[in-house]
Scaffold this active site. Structure first.
Site, PDB file in Angstrom:
ATOM      1  N   GLN A 105      51.884  50.990  67.938  1.00 41.24           N
ATOM      2  CA  GLN A 105      51.223  51.455  69.158  1.00 41.24           C
ATOM      3  C   GLN A 105      51.895  50.913  70.402  1.00 41.24           C
ATOM      4  OE1 GLN A 105      47.476  48.438  69.404  1.00 41.24           O
ATOM      5  NE2 GLN A 105      47.586  49.670  67.523  1.00 41.24           N
ATOM      6  N   HIS A 107      50.780  50.253  74.844  1.00 34.82           N
ATOM      7  CA  HIS A 107      49.749  50.307  75.881  1.00 34.82           C
ATOM      8  C   HIS A 107      50.383  50.652  77.226  1.00 34.82           C
ATOM      9  CE1 HIS A 107      47.249  48.462  72.891  1.00 34.82           C
ATOM     10  NE2 HIS A 107      47.906  47.322  72.939  1.00 34.82           N
ATOM     11  N   GLU A 125      49.028  41.826  76.828  1.00 34.12           N
ATOM     12  CA  GLU A 125      48.226  40.954  75.972  1.00 34.12           C
ATOM     13  C   GLU A 125      49.052  39.796  75.430  1.00 34.12           C
ATOM     14  OE1 GLU A 125      46.854  43.748  73.099  1.00 34.12           O
ATOM     15  OE2 GLU A 125      48.838  44.129  72.287  1.00 34.12           O
ATOM     16  N   HIS A 183      54.534  47.857  69.450  1.00 37.39           N
ATOM     17  CA  HIS A 183      54.164  46.664  68.699  1.00 37.39           C
ATOM     18  C   HIS A 183      53.167  46.994  67.599  1.00 37.39           C
ATOM     19  CE1 HIS A 183      50.993  47.054  71.767  1.00 37.39           C
ATOM     20  NE2 HIS A 183      50.204  46.500  70.853  1.00 37.39           N
ATOM     21  N   ARG A 203      48.577  55.400  69.901  1.00 39.51           N
ATOM     22  CA  ARG A 203      49.169  55.249  68.567  1.00 39.51           C
ATOM     23  C   ARG A 203      50.399  56.150  68.427  1.00 39.51           C
ATOM     24  NH1 ARG A 203      43.886  56.400  66.593  1.00 39.51           N
ATOM     25  NH2 ARG A 203      42.615  54.519  66.474  1.00 39.51           N
TER      26      ARG A 203
END
Length: 335
Positions: A105, A107, A125, A183, A203
């Site tokens: 996936q 982001h 993150e 990642h 995804r």
């Protein structure tokens, strides 16, 4: 020792997480971290969250039983310099149990999310590895530069894995995953995740798996191709970390970015009468995540709060001074 609470509004309090039953999850958050959530598998617990997709609930003290979001809206001073956020924290904190591989996936960043996802935040993150099987790994970027056309073709043909950089992981490793980096957490990893307050995940590849209803999970290839960093990623090396010792505690900074800072506290006051002073970030809330052991928080007004492995504690920005006694480890998050 029995927990005692007064009518003081700004005392630290325990949080009860929201749980997620994603198909790749396991049971370790129940068996090892004491999560009493009646879903199976238990893939994630959203320990400190004001996100609408999984609200944390206050589990101790005056506000017990109410959502963290509601309490912060009523008490904006608890958020310090973030008081104008209408009860929305800028971060979200999770435990993740990867019994199976997570999807590959990516982001979006804040700019893309704001423009194309109704003003939402993007998602950078940080992962702290709580435990890892001997062969555990993660996917972090591409081995080398790739074009959008190559990536699209490999996704169509199911051959994308040959381009994905795989990294061995070990307990106590840390990784920062900047928005745009392809990642995946792979099987055998137990992770604490600190991220922007977002649930935007695109995804790219999901191993052709089906859910409990026999349906393949949705992919978001077009959006992913719009935000993914196509440059090859350097093999992520563990940063230099320095433990600073004082009586009863050792501390280290394990991650810092423009969104949050994370410290690890290793506490052992069993053989000393000297309690550990908790040094909070300036003019902001803090979140304490117990990842090993247990202890007691003492407030200067005589109140106490017990915590155990797996517990998450919210410390308001205007909380009175606290001291800690116990033996264990805490991740301390501020922003």
């Amino acid at each position: 020792m029995t927990n005692k609470y007064s009518s003081s509004d700004n005392c630290p309090f325990l949080l009860e997480p929201a749980g997620k039953d994603y198909l790749w999850g396991g049971t370790r958050l129940k068996t090892e971290f004491g999560k009493q959530i009646d879903i199976n598998p238990l893939a994630e617990t959203w320990e400190c969250s004001t996100h609408k997709d999984g609200l944390s609930v206050v589990a101790s003290g005056k506000f017990k039983g109410r959502t963290l979001q509601a309490i912060l809206r009523e008490n904006p001073d608890f958020m310090g310099k973030h008081a104008n956020n209408n009860g929305e924290l800028p971060i979200l904190i999770k435990f993740i149990d990867a019994f199976k591989n997570l999807s590959v996936q990516v982001h979006p960043n804040d700019k893309y999310a704001k423009e194309y996802e109704n003003g939402q935040l993007g998602k950078s993150e940080m992962w702290y590895v709580l435990d890892a099987a001997p062969d555990a790994e993660l996917i972090y970027g591409f081995y080398h530069d790739i074009t959008k056309e190559q990536l699209k073709k490999s996704l169509d043909e199911g051959t994308v894995e040959k381009y994905l950089q795989k990294v061995k992981i070990h307990k106590n490793d840390t990784f920062f995953i900047e928005a745009g980096t392809v990642h995946a957490i792979c099987k055998g990893a137990l992770i604490a995740e600190i991220q922007e307050n977002s649930n935007l995940t695109y995804r790219l590849f999901d191993y052709n798996r089906t859910d409990k209803n026999g349906k393949k999970r949705e992919l978001h290839i077009d959006k992913a191709l719009n935000v993914v960093n196509l440059k090859g990623s350097a093999n992520p090396r563990q940063p230099m970390r320095t433990l600073k010792y004082r009586q009863g505690v050792a501390t280290e900074l394990i991650s810092r970015c423009k969104y949050f800072q994370v410290w690890r506290y290793i506490i052992n006051t069993e053989c000393t009468r000297q309690l550990v002073n908790f040094e909070s970030s300036e003019n902001t809330f803090n979140v304490l995540l117990c990842i090993e052991g247990c202890g007691i928080i003492f407030l200067n007004n005589g109140e106490t709060l017990n915590f155990f492995k797996g517990d998450c504690i919210f410390v308001p920005a205007n909380a009175s001074e606290i001291k800690i006694h116990g033996k264990g480890q805490l991740l301390v998050v501020g922003c």
